[in-house]
Design an enzyme around this catalytic site. Structure first.
Site, PDB file in Angstrom:
ATOM      1  N   HIS A  65       1.000  -1.256   0.085  1.00  0.00           N
ATOM      2  CA  HIS A  65       0.154   0.115   0.300  1.00  0.00           C
ATOM      3  C   HIS A  65       0.691   1.034  -0.061  1.00  0.00           C
ATOM      4  O   HIS A  65       2.191   1.295   0.573  1.00  0.00           O
ATOM      5  CB  HIS A  65      -0.790   0.047   1.316  1.00  0.00           C
ATOM      6  CG  HIS A  65      -0.307   0.157   2.519  1.00  0.00           C
ATOM      7  ND1 HIS A  65       0.273  -1.527   3.220  1.00  0.00           N
ATOM      8  CD2 HIS A  65      -0.117   0.985   3.613  1.00  0.00           C
ATOM      9  CE1 HIS A  65       0.629  -1.280   3.704  1.00  0.00           C
ATOM     10  NE2 HIS A  65       0.756   0.595   4.533  1.00  0.00           N
ATOM     11  N   CYS A 212       1.680   3.340  12.058  1.00  0.00           N
ATOM     12  CA  CYS A 212       2.547   3.674  11.447  1.00  0.00           C
ATOM     13  C   CYS A 212       3.495   4.232   9.550  1.00  0.00           C
ATOM     14  O   CYS A 212       2.678   5.584   9.989  1.00  0.00           O
ATOM     15  CB  CYS A 212       2.475   2.104  10.241  1.00  0.00           C
ATOM     16  SG  CYS A 212       1.293   2.369   8.978  1.00  0.00           S
TER      17      CYS A 212
END
Length: 705
Positions: A65, A212
């Site tokens: 992603h 993240c």
């Protein structure tokens, strides 16, 4: 979610054998639907994200992603591989591949939906249903949270068809509030903290933060994994997800009531000080996804043993860079010194770069190069003068940032990022009104104080969003500008001019005494605050296009004195190596280069091991060198460089004599003082006044502070 994934974006027979090939195959489907405009550019962004951290998860899942400017709208593509593809998960290859593409400026709603998908991936029933889906339409419907069209599959998916889009609305809203209950109370045999919690008829409480680098997938999967493990362990856990859609701060009452903290992150936790003073586990985000039960057990164990993090500093500067670095009991004087050193530390690279460029300009084009026209109007590639003028003018631009950077980062040290704008504005005004470095110091302190004062004012909730972007910069800049232009600017400019005139008038004995004083300061703490004060004083004088002779003499004296300690230690270890242990003799070899490069810190290992002999000897040699440099009328236009800028020094031979004299004085004193101690068996044994390994470490920290 209905427009994020369609049957055209699903490949149930993904034939790729590498993660790069899998990403390309799924990305090509996005390109075909116009969701991605540049295939290669998008794949480069996916690869860059993959390089930060593998996106494979235990359970056969891969989630490449990224956010990319080549994505037109948030899109999800799904592929199922029979052979499996290695995405770096510990338990082996992945058979369920989700390629998540978000535009660089994706809105919060879309990012929240994508994050809710990440949470769903932690549901075993959801992933099992995807593995058994018979066609692309069913898989797409399942991911969208809809009932698959095939009747044969409806029963299999009833329990997992809860709409992902519907759950997205609560993905972040509920992150800040604890549920009413999360299982039964813990065993009474647990730690004292847990026992007290049981007596209060409540389970062990944990607050967690997950984050993240991209903030789309791992952040929310870690949160879901921790929450699931908490329910199984009978623990009440509340998670703050710091993702791309922003974050909702946990209620301070929830944090205060928590018995432990888990940080699962691959980027810095924002406002981390809120959680200080509690048992804490700090780990990467994938650990929370793969082994959440272990993290919960670890934080409970820390609570049992009474292990807590240091309490957060209090006061208005507790959350600032300086406040975070300092101790909780520091006085105002200590904090003031740190604020000033914050500004100086950010200014020094500008000094070095700008000063050396100016010096090189003089070396190439001669000392009249400061009168050359702008290189924008006249530049000849084959003329040395043009290159000299170019370097000189670049250096002049770099020097123009000195005072604004000094002021801006003093304010930053006091008030964090909100202090930067008024600090830089105040520093620029200081240059405009000729208040120089004194004005920059005052502007930085005023800017920091003004921002801290504004932050104390209670602001309506509706206005808090524009405070850091509009209100604080506007009001603080206006106040600082008013004070600098109208109130204190003129007196400071007069003081700056008086100091400059005094320096220009220094001759004879006064100049020699000043050189000795600066030499003492340069060698007192070897790169510490006193050393930096002397260095900043010198560089302030040459930070103009045409510095005075007195300013250049001061700069020469400061650099010469700063070279003495490491060179003297190198000489002493060469002449009387038996007085030093093997490590010190090795450090002595490096000290030749460090000293010649004007890096005073090269002597710190020696001063840390034997401060009572090395520091006084260094100061004596530095004073001799500083005084001789001033007596010899040596000048220097560059703020750094050591022996490598000798061609730019006025009276270079006498300048080198001054350095050599100081080096000999320091080396002789060190040898004599070390020779007076009672010899001990083996080289490097400690004697009176010489630090033991433990005290040497403490001394080194003190010297380098």
């Amino acid at each position: 979610m209905s427009d994020m994934i369609t049957a055209e974006l699903v490949d149930l027979d993904l034939s790729a054998d590498t993660k790069e090939a899998a990403a390309r195959a799924l990305a090509e489907r996005m390109v075909a639907l116009g969701r991605v405009t540049d295939l290669e550019g998008f794949l480069a962004d996916v690869a860059a994200r993959e390089a930060q951290m593998p996106t494979g998860l235990d359970g056969g899942i891969g989630i490449p992603h990224c956010r990319s400017e080549h994505v037109t709208e948030p899109t999800l593509a799904f592929g199922r591989s029979a052979a499996g593809i290695d995405f770096g998960a510990a338990d082996g290859p992945a058979d369920l591949i989700f390629l998540i593409a978000a535009p660089a400026g994706a809105d919060d709603a879309h990012l929240t939906i994508l994050s809710s998908l990440a949470r769903q991936l932690m549901n075993a029933e959801f992933t099992d249903a995807l593995r058994s889906a018979v066609n692309a339409a069913d898989a797409a419907a399942l991911i969208r949270g809809e009932e698959p069209q095939a009747p044969a599959e409806s029963g299999a998916t009833d329990s997992v068809a809860a709409p992902v889009a519907a759950s997205a609305g609560s993905a972040t809203d509920t992150a800040g509030s604890a549920p009413d209950t999360r299982g039964s109370a813990p065993d009474t045999g647990d730690a004292e903290t847990v026992a007290e919690a049981a007596e209060e008829n409540r389970p062990f409480r944990i607050v967690a933060v997950t984050s993240c680098p991209t903030g789309i997938a791992h952040t929310y999967m870690a949160a879901e994994s921790l929450e699931n493990a908490g329910r199984e362990a009978g623990v009440e856990i509340t998670v703050e997800t710091q993702g791309s859609a922003g974050f909702t701060r946990l209620d301070p009452a929830v944090i205060a009531a928590a018995d432990g903290v888990i940080f699962a992150h691959d980027v810095a936790v924002r406002e981390k000080d809120r959680f200080a003073g509690k048992p804490t586990v700090d780990t990467g985000v994938k650990a929370a996804i793969n082994r959440p039960a272990e993290l919960i057990a670890e934080v409970r164990g820390k609570a049992e043993r009474g292990e807590v993090t240091a309490a957060a500093a209090s006061g208005p500067s507790a959350g600032t860079p300086v406040g975070r670095a300092g101790g909780s009991g520091e006085g105002y004087g200590t904090r003031l010194r740190k604020w000033l050193m914050s500004g100086v530390s950010y200014m020094v690279p500008f000094v070095a770069a700008g000063g050396l460029l100016i010096a090189l300009g003089f070396a190439i084009g001669g000392y009249e190069i400061n009168k050359a026209p702008s290189v924008m109007d006249h530049f000849v590639w084959t003329q040395a003068d043009s290159w000299g003028a170019l370097l000189f003018q670049i250096g002049g631009v770099a020097f123009g940032f000195l005072v604004p950077v000094l002021a801006g980062y003093i304010a930053y040290g006091m008030a964090d990022r909100p202090g930067l704008v008024p600090g830089f504005v105040g520093g620029a005004i200081s240059l405009t009104i000729n208040a120089g470095f004194l004005g920059g110091l005052a502007a930085g302190l005023i800017a920091g104080a003004v921002v801290l004062a504004i932050q104390r004012v209670r602001i309506p909730v509706a206005l808090r969003g524009i405070m850091p972007v509009v209100v604080i910069p506007l009001i603080s800049s206006a106040i600082v500008g008013f004070l600098m232009f109208v109130v204190i600017g003129k007196p400071i400019a007069s003081a700056q001019k008086a100091m400059t005139d005094w320096l220009n008038g220094l001759t004879g004995a006064n100049a020699i005494l000043l050189g000795a004083l600066l030499g003492l300061m340069m060698c007192f703490d070897l790169g510490g605050p006193v050393n930096k004060v002397a260095y900043t004083f010198a560089t302030a004088g040459i930070a103009v296009a045409s510095p005075s002779d007195s300013a250049m003499k001061i700069m020469a004296a400061v650099m010469a004195a700063g070279m003495v300690p490491p060179l003297a230690m190198a000489l002493a270890t060469t002449v009387r190596g038996r007085l030093f242990n093997q490590t010190e003799r090795e450090n002595g070899k490096a000290a030749w280069v460090l000293g010649a490069s004007f890096i005073s810190e090269g002597a710190i290992p020696f001063a840390a091991a034997d401060p009572l002999r090395v520091i006084p000897a260094s100061m004596a040699g530095g004073a001799v060198t500083g005084a001789l440099s001033m007596a010899f009328d040596a000048t220097l236009r560059a703020p750094h460089g050591g022996i490598f800028v000798v061609p730019l020094i006025g009276n270079p031979l006498l300048y080198l004599v001054a350095i050599a004299a100081g080096v000999c004085v320091t080396a002789a004193l060190v040898i004599v003082l070390k020779g007076l101690r009672k010899p001990a068996p083996g080289a490097g044994a400690t004697g009176p006044g010489e630090a033991t390994p433990a005290s040497a470490t403490a001394a080194k920290q003190a010297v380098a502070a």
